[in-house]
Scaffold this motif. Structure first.
Motif, short mmCIF file in Angstrom:
data_model
loop_
_atom_site.label_atom_id
_atom_site.label_comp_id
_atom_site.label_asym_id
_atom_site.label_seq_id
_atom_site.Cartn_x
_atom_site.Cartn_y
_atom_site.Cartn_z
N ARG A 1 0.83 -1.21 0.00
CA ARG A 1 0.00 0.00 0.00
C ARG A 1 0.86 1.25 0.00
O ARG A 1 0.60 2.21 -0.74
CB ARG A 1 -0.92 0.01 1.22
N GLY B 1 -7.31 0.10 -0.96
CA GLY B 1 -7.93 0.97 0.03
C GLY B 1 -8.40 0.17 1.23
O GLY B 1 -8.11 -1.02 1.37
N ALA B 2 -9.16 0.83 2.10
CA ALA B 2 -9.55 0.22 3.37
C ALA B 2 -10.37 -1.05 3.20
O ALA B 2 -10.14 -2.06 3.88
CB ALA B 2 -10.31 1.23 4.21
N ALA C 1 -8.22 -3.86 1.89
CA ALA C 1 -7.27 -4.28 2.92
C ALA C 1 -7.94 -5.23 3.90
O ALA C 1 -7.37 -6.26 4.29
CB ALA C 1 -6.70 -3.07 3.63
N ASP C 2 -9.16 -4.90 4.32
CA ASP C 2 -9.90 -5.81 5.21
C ASP C 2 -10.16 -7.15 4.52
O ASP C 2 -10.05 -8.21 5.15
CB ASP C 2 -11.23 -5.17 5.62
N THR D 1 -9.86 -8.25 10.16
CA THR D 1 -9.87 -6.88 9.63
C THR D 1 -8.55 -6.21 9.99
O THR D 1 -7.80 -6.68 10.86
CB THR D 1 -11.01 -6.05 10.23
N THR D 2 -8.27 -5.08 9.34
CA THR D 2 -7.07 -4.33 9.69
C THR D 2 -7.16 -3.79 11.12
O THR D 2 -6.15 -3.71 11.82
CB THR D 2 -6.83 -3.17 8.72
N ASP E 1 -11.45 -0.60 -6.21
CA ASP E 1 -11.47 0.22 -5.00
C ASP E 1 -11.16 1.65 -5.42
O ASP E 1 -10.00 2.06 -5.43
CB ASP E 1 -10.44 -0.29 -4.00
N HIS F 1 -3.98 4.42 6.05
CA HIS F 1 -3.82 3.25 6.90
C HIS F 1 -2.65 3.47 7.84
O HIS F 1 -1.90 4.41 7.73
CB HIS F 1 -3.60 1.99 6.05
N ARG G 1 -0.54 6.21 12.51
CA ARG G 1 -0.50 6.40 11.07
C ARG G 1 0.82 7.01 10.63
O ARG G 1 1.41 7.83 11.30
CB ARG G 1 -1.63 7.33 10.63
#
Length: 329
Positions: free
Chosen positions: A143, A150-151, A154-155, A178-179, A299, A312, A320
Protein backbone atom coordinates in the motif's frame (compact mmCIF):
# COMPACT_ATOMS: atom_id res chain seq x y z
CA UNK A 1 7.98 -19.42 8.30
CA UNK A 2 7.69 -22.80 6.59
CA UNK A 3 10.67 -25.13 6.82
CA UNK A 4 9.53 -27.75 4.33
CA UNK A 5 12.10 -28.46 1.65
CA UNK A 6 9.74 -28.42 -1.33
CA UNK A 7 12.28 -28.31 -4.09
CA UNK A 8 9.76 -29.21 -6.78
CA UNK A 9 6.15 -28.10 -6.71
CA UNK A 10 3.58 -30.89 -6.64
CA UNK A 11 2.31 -31.87 -10.07
CA UNK A 12 -1.36 -30.88 -10.30
CA UNK A 13 -3.88 -33.40 -11.54
CA UNK A 14 -5.07 -32.62 -15.06
CA UNK A 15 -8.82 -31.87 -15.28
CA UNK A 16 -10.94 -34.43 -17.03
CA UNK A 17 -13.22 -33.81 -19.99
CA UNK A 18 -15.74 -31.08 -19.21
CA UNK A 19 -14.12 -30.42 -15.83
CA UNK A 20 -13.09 -26.88 -14.98
CA UNK A 21 -9.49 -26.31 -13.88
CA UNK A 22 -9.08 -25.92 -10.14
CA UNK A 23 -8.52 -22.23 -9.27
CA UNK A 24 -6.96 -23.16 -5.95
CA UNK A 25 -7.77 -21.87 -2.50
CA UNK A 26 -8.14 -18.23 -3.51
CA UNK A 27 -8.58 -17.91 -7.25
CA UNK A 28 -7.92 -15.07 -9.71
CA UNK A 29 -10.60 -12.81 -8.22
CA UNK A 30 -8.99 -12.65 -4.78
CA UNK A 31 -6.96 -9.76 -3.39
CA UNK A 32 -4.19 -12.17 -2.43
CA UNK A 33 -3.90 -13.35 -6.04
CA UNK A 34 -3.22 -9.79 -7.27
CA UNK A 35 -0.96 -8.78 -4.36
CA UNK A 36 1.36 -11.74 -4.48
CA UNK A 37 2.18 -11.06 -8.10
CA UNK A 38 3.71 -7.71 -7.19
CA UNK A 39 7.54 -7.50 -6.95
CA UNK A 40 7.38 -5.42 -3.75
CA UNK A 41 6.39 -8.65 -1.99
CA UNK A 42 10.11 -9.45 -1.73
CA UNK A 43 10.73 -6.32 0.35
CA UNK A 44 7.60 -7.07 2.37
CA UNK A 45 8.97 -10.53 3.13
CA UNK A 46 12.22 -9.11 4.49
CA UNK A 47 10.25 -6.63 6.63
CA UNK A 48 8.26 -9.55 8.03
CA UNK A 49 11.50 -11.28 9.07
CA UNK A 50 12.68 -8.17 10.94
CA UNK A 51 9.33 -7.97 12.70
CA UNK A 52 9.04 -11.69 13.47
CA UNK A 53 12.49 -11.69 15.08
CA UNK A 54 11.25 -9.41 17.89
CA UNK A 55 9.23 -12.24 19.49
CA UNK A 56 11.75 -14.16 21.65
CA UNK A 57 10.05 -17.56 21.49
CA UNK A 58 9.29 -17.32 17.77
CA UNK A 59 12.81 -16.28 16.79
CA UNK A 60 14.33 -18.98 19.02
CA UNK A 61 12.44 -21.58 17.00
CA UNK A 62 13.75 -20.07 13.79
CA UNK A 63 17.36 -20.06 14.95
CA UNK A 64 17.30 -23.58 16.41
CA UNK A 65 15.86 -25.29 13.36
CA UNK A 66 16.33 -23.04 10.34
CA UNK A 67 19.33 -23.29 8.03
CA UNK A 68 19.00 -19.71 6.81
CA UNK A 69 22.46 -18.70 8.05
CA UNK A 70 24.12 -21.39 5.92
CA UNK A 71 21.70 -21.59 2.99
CA UNK A 72 20.07 -18.17 2.83
CA UNK A 73 19.08 -18.28 -0.82
CA UNK A 74 17.75 -21.82 -0.60
CA UNK A 75 15.77 -20.94 2.53
CA UNK A 76 14.27 -17.90 0.83
CA UNK A 77 13.36 -19.90 -2.26
CA UNK A 78 11.70 -22.66 -0.24
CA UNK A 79 9.62 -20.13 1.65
CA UNK A 80 8.69 -18.34 -1.60
CA UNK A 81 7.79 -21.68 -3.15
CA UNK A 82 5.48 -22.56 -0.27
CA UNK A 83 3.73 -19.17 -0.51
CA UNK A 84 3.49 -19.58 -4.28
CA UNK A 85 1.94 -23.06 -4.07
CA UNK A 86 -0.61 -21.94 -1.48
CA UNK A 87 -1.54 -18.84 -3.49
CA UNK A 88 -1.43 -20.06 -7.08
CA UNK A 89 -1.38 -23.85 -6.93
CA UNK A 90 -4.31 -26.23 -7.02
CA UNK A 91 -6.26 -26.93 -3.85
CA UNK A 92 -4.74 -30.38 -3.64
CA UNK A 93 -1.19 -29.04 -4.01
CA UNK A 94 -1.73 -26.36 -1.38
CA UNK A 95 -3.23 -28.75 1.14
CA UNK A 96 -0.44 -31.27 0.57
CA UNK A 97 2.32 -28.67 0.99
CA UNK A 98 0.67 -27.33 4.15
CA UNK A 99 0.27 -30.81 5.62
CA UNK A 100 3.98 -31.41 5.12
CA UNK A 101 4.87 -28.17 6.90
CA UNK A 102 2.48 -28.94 9.79
CA UNK A 103 4.01 -32.37 10.14
CA UNK A 104 7.53 -30.95 10.37
CA UNK A 105 6.53 -28.27 12.88
CA UNK A 106 4.71 -30.80 15.07
CA UNK A 107 7.97 -32.65 15.66
CA UNK A 108 10.07 -29.63 16.63
CA UNK A 109 10.60 -28.22 20.12
CA UNK A 110 12.65 -25.16 21.04
CA UNK A 111 14.04 -23.87 24.33
CA UNK A 112 12.73 -20.60 25.81
CA UNK A 113 15.82 -18.35 26.09
CA UNK A 114 14.54 -16.78 29.34
CA UNK A 115 13.12 -19.74 31.27
CA UNK A 116 14.67 -22.83 29.69
CA UNK A 117 11.19 -24.25 29.06
CA UNK A 118 10.82 -26.60 26.13
CA UNK A 119 7.92 -25.74 23.85
CA UNK A 120 6.58 -26.70 20.44
CA UNK A 121 7.26 -24.34 17.56
CA UNK A 122 3.66 -24.92 16.48
CA UNK A 123 2.17 -23.25 19.56
CA UNK A 124 -0.87 -21.28 18.34
CA UNK A 125 0.42 -17.97 19.75
CA UNK A 126 3.70 -18.36 17.87
CA UNK A 127 2.00 -19.33 14.63
CA UNK A 128 -0.34 -16.36 15.05
CA UNK A 129 2.57 -13.95 15.55
CA UNK A 130 4.34 -15.18 12.43
CA UNK A 131 1.08 -14.99 10.46
CA UNK A 132 0.16 -11.47 11.57
CA UNK A 133 3.68 -10.13 11.00
CA UNK A 134 3.55 -11.45 7.43
CA UNK A 135 0.09 -10.09 6.62
CA UNK A 136 0.89 -6.71 8.15
CA UNK A 137 4.12 -6.48 6.16
CA UNK A 138 2.49 -7.48 2.87
CA UNK A 139 -0.21 -4.87 3.26
CA UNK A 140 2.00 -2.12 4.60
CA UNK A 141 4.74 -2.31 1.99
CA UNK A 142 2.44 -2.73 -1.00
CA UNK A 143 0.00 0.00 0.00
CA UNK A 144 2.73 2.46 0.94
CA UNK A 145 4.54 1.81 -2.36
CA UNK A 146 1.48 2.72 -4.41
CA UNK A 147 -0.31 -0.59 -4.94
CA UNK A 148 -4.04 0.31 -5.09
CA UNK A 149 -5.50 -1.18 -1.94
CA UNK A 150 -7.93 0.97 0.03
CA UNK A 151 -9.55 0.22 3.37
CA UNK A 152 -12.21 -2.18 2.11
CA UNK A 153 -9.77 -4.26 0.06
CA UNK A 154 -7.27 -4.28 2.92
CA UNK A 155 -9.90 -5.81 5.21
CA UNK A 156 -10.75 -8.33 2.52
CA UNK A 157 -7.06 -9.23 2.24
CA UNK A 158 -6.82 -9.84 5.98
CA UNK A 159 -9.90 -12.08 5.82
CA UNK A 160 -8.54 -14.05 2.88
CA UNK A 161 -5.31 -14.70 4.75
CA UNK A 162 -7.26 -16.54 7.42
CA UNK A 163 -7.32 -19.45 4.98
CA UNK A 164 -3.52 -19.42 4.98
CA UNK A 165 -3.65 -19.36 8.78
CA UNK A 166 -5.77 -22.52 8.69
CA UNK A 167 -3.18 -24.25 6.54
CA UNK A 168 -0.43 -23.81 9.11
CA UNK A 169 -2.64 -25.12 11.91
CA UNK A 170 -4.49 -22.09 13.32
CA UNK A 171 -8.21 -21.81 14.00
CA UNK A 172 -9.32 -19.14 11.47
CA UNK A 173 -11.94 -17.84 13.89
CA UNK A 174 -9.16 -16.83 16.28
CA UNK A 175 -7.20 -14.94 13.60
CA UNK A 176 -7.78 -11.20 12.91
CA UNK A 177 -10.30 -10.65 10.12
CA UNK A 178 -9.87 -6.88 9.63
CA UNK A 179 -7.07 -4.33 9.69
CA UNK A 180 -8.54 -3.00 12.95
CA UNK A 181 -8.34 -6.49 14.42
CA UNK A 182 -4.76 -6.78 13.20
CA UNK A 183 -3.85 -3.48 14.88
CA UNK A 184 -5.52 -4.60 18.12
CA UNK A 185 -3.52 -7.82 18.03
CA UNK A 186 -0.23 -5.92 17.77
CA UNK A 187 -1.20 -3.68 20.67
CA UNK A 188 -1.85 -6.78 22.78
CA UNK A 189 1.39 -8.53 21.92
CA UNK A 190 3.79 -5.57 22.01
CA UNK A 191 4.75 -6.00 25.70
CA UNK A 192 6.16 -9.44 24.81
CA UNK A 193 8.51 -8.10 22.14
CA UNK A 194 12.20 -7.43 22.63
CA UNK A 195 15.37 -7.25 20.59
CA UNK A 196 17.40 -9.86 22.42
CA UNK A 197 20.49 -11.70 21.17
CA UNK A 198 18.46 -13.88 18.79
CA UNK A 199 16.78 -10.86 17.22
CA UNK A 200 20.19 -9.20 16.86
CA UNK A 201 21.50 -12.30 15.09
CA UNK A 202 18.65 -12.13 12.57
CA UNK A 203 19.13 -8.38 12.15
CA UNK A 204 22.86 -8.79 11.49
CA UNK A 205 22.17 -11.56 9.02
CA UNK A 206 19.56 -9.55 7.12
CA UNK A 207 21.89 -6.58 6.88
CA UNK A 208 24.97 -8.58 5.82
CA UNK A 209 24.08 -12.11 4.73
CA UNK A 210 27.12 -14.27 3.95
CA UNK A 211 27.66 -14.66 0.23
CA UNK A 212 30.43 -16.09 -1.97
CA UNK A 213 33.21 -13.60 -2.68
CA UNK A 214 32.10 -12.91 -6.29
CA UNK A 215 28.67 -11.80 -5.01
CA UNK A 216 29.92 -9.32 -2.39
CA UNK A 217 29.58 -6.34 -4.79
CA UNK A 218 25.99 -7.39 -5.61
CA UNK A 219 25.23 -7.61 -1.89
CA UNK A 220 26.50 -4.07 -1.40
CA UNK A 221 24.64 -2.75 -4.44
CA UNK A 222 21.30 -4.54 -4.25
CA UNK A 223 20.69 -6.47 -1.05
CA UNK A 224 21.80 -3.67 1.26
CA UNK A 225 19.23 -1.36 -0.33
CA UNK A 226 16.45 -3.94 -0.06
CA UNK A 227 17.28 -4.73 3.55
CA UNK A 228 17.57 -1.05 4.51
CA UNK A 229 14.23 -0.18 2.92
CA UNK A 230 12.50 -3.15 4.57
CA UNK A 231 13.92 -2.13 7.95
CA UNK A 232 13.01 1.52 7.44
CA UNK A 233 9.36 0.60 6.87
CA UNK A 234 9.02 -1.05 10.30
CA UNK A 235 6.76 0.59 12.91
CA UNK A 236 8.41 3.06 15.32
CA UNK A 237 8.38 0.69 18.28
CA UNK A 238 10.43 -1.83 16.26
CA UNK A 239 13.07 0.83 15.58
CA UNK A 240 13.13 1.63 19.30
CA UNK A 241 13.63 -2.04 20.20
CA UNK A 242 16.41 -2.50 17.66
CA UNK A 243 18.02 0.72 18.87
CA UNK A 244 18.52 2.31 15.49
CA UNK A 245 16.85 5.65 14.71
CA UNK A 246 13.79 5.56 12.49
CA UNK A 247 14.10 7.47 9.21
CA UNK A 248 11.67 10.28 8.44
CA UNK A 249 8.33 8.83 7.25
CA UNK A 250 8.38 11.02 4.12
CA UNK A 251 11.76 9.62 3.14
CA UNK A 252 10.63 6.02 3.64
CA UNK A 253 7.49 6.58 1.58
CA UNK A 254 9.50 8.12 -1.26
CA UNK A 255 11.86 5.14 -1.17
CA UNK A 256 9.03 2.61 -1.32
CA UNK A 257 7.19 4.44 -4.09
CA UNK A 258 10.36 4.87 -6.14
CA UNK A 259 11.42 1.25 -5.70
CA UNK A 260 7.94 0.09 -6.59
CA UNK A 261 8.01 2.07 -9.82
CA UNK A 262 11.38 0.62 -10.80
CA UNK A 263 10.49 -3.00 -10.03
CA UNK A 264 7.06 -2.79 -11.64
CA UNK A 265 8.67 -1.45 -14.81
CA UNK A 266 10.34 -4.84 -15.30
CA UNK A 267 8.07 -6.83 -17.66
CA UNK A 268 5.78 -9.10 -15.65
CA UNK A 269 6.47 -12.06 -17.93
CA UNK A 270 10.14 -11.81 -17.00
CA UNK A 271 9.55 -11.25 -13.26
CA UNK A 272 7.19 -14.19 -12.98
CA UNK A 273 9.70 -16.62 -14.45
CA UNK A 274 12.04 -16.10 -11.53
CA UNK A 275 11.80 -19.19 -9.31
CA UNK A 276 9.51 -20.58 -8.04
CA UNK A 277 7.45 -19.56 -11.12
CA UNK A 278 4.04 -20.48 -9.69
CA UNK A 279 2.24 -17.63 -11.46
CA UNK A 280 3.25 -18.93 -14.88
CA UNK A 281 1.90 -22.34 -13.92
CA UNK A 282 -1.39 -20.88 -12.72
CA UNK A 283 -1.88 -18.97 -15.98
CA UNK A 284 -1.11 -22.11 -17.98
CA UNK A 285 -3.72 -24.00 -15.94
CA UNK A 286 -6.44 -21.33 -15.88
CA UNK A 287 -5.77 -19.25 -18.98
CA UNK A 288 -4.58 -15.65 -19.54
CA UNK A 289 -7.51 -14.26 -17.56
CA UNK A 290 -5.74 -15.47 -14.41
CA UNK A 291 -2.97 -12.91 -14.88
CA UNK A 292 -2.42 -11.02 -11.59
CA UNK A 293 -2.90 -7.27 -11.99
CA UNK A 294 -3.90 -4.50 -9.57
CA UNK A 295 -6.42 -3.24 -12.09
CA UNK A 296 -8.69 -6.13 -11.13
CA UNK A 297 -9.05 -4.57 -7.68
CA UNK A 298 -12.15 -2.40 -7.65
CA UNK A 299 -11.47 0.22 -5.00
CA UNK A 300 -11.92 3.78 -6.34
CA UNK A 301 -10.60 5.36 -3.15
CA UNK A 302 -7.31 3.51 -3.41
CA UNK A 303 -6.89 4.34 -7.09
CA UNK A 304 -7.58 8.06 -6.59
CA UNK A 305 -5.55 8.58 -3.41
CA UNK A 306 -1.77 9.01 -3.62
CA UNK A 307 0.22 6.56 -1.48
CA UNK A 308 0.85 9.04 1.33
CA UNK A 309 -2.89 9.58 1.82
CA UNK A 310 -4.03 5.98 1.77
CA UNK A 311 -5.22 6.39 5.34
CA UNK A 312 -3.82 3.25 6.90
CA UNK A 313 -1.46 2.72 9.79
CA UNK A 314 2.29 2.47 9.57
CA UNK A 315 2.19 -1.22 10.35
CA UNK A 316 2.48 -3.36 13.42
CA UNK A 317 -0.47 -1.63 15.05
CA UNK A 318 1.27 1.72 15.53
CA UNK A 319 0.10 5.21 14.60
CA UNK A 320 -0.50 6.40 11.07
CA UNK A 321 2.40 7.29 8.84
CA UNK A 322 1.46 10.36 6.91
CA UNK A 323 3.38 12.79 4.78
CA UNK A 324 2.51 16.39 4.30
CA UNK A 325 2.59 18.30 1.09
CA UNK A 326 2.56 16.82 -2.34
CA UNK A 327 2.99 13.13 -2.98
CA UNK A 328 6.32 11.47 -3.75
CA UNK A 329 7.72 11.44 -7.21
Amino acid sequence: MPTADDRKPPTPRSPGAGERPDPGLFGPDSVIWQMHGDPMMWIAGVRALYLQALHPRAVRGILEFSDFRHDAWGRLMRTAQFVGIVTYGTTEAAERAAAKVRGIHARLKATDPATGERYGVDEPELLLWVHCAEVDSYLHVLRRSGFPIGAALADRCVREHRERARLVGLDPERVPATTAGLAAYFERVRPLLTAGPDARAVEDFLRRPPVPAPLVPARALLWRRISALAYASLPPYAHELYGRPAPAPERVTRGLVGTGRVLRAVPAGLRWRVPPGQIVGAMARLGPGARPTPYKLRDPGAILDPPERAGHGDGGGSARWGTRGRGPG
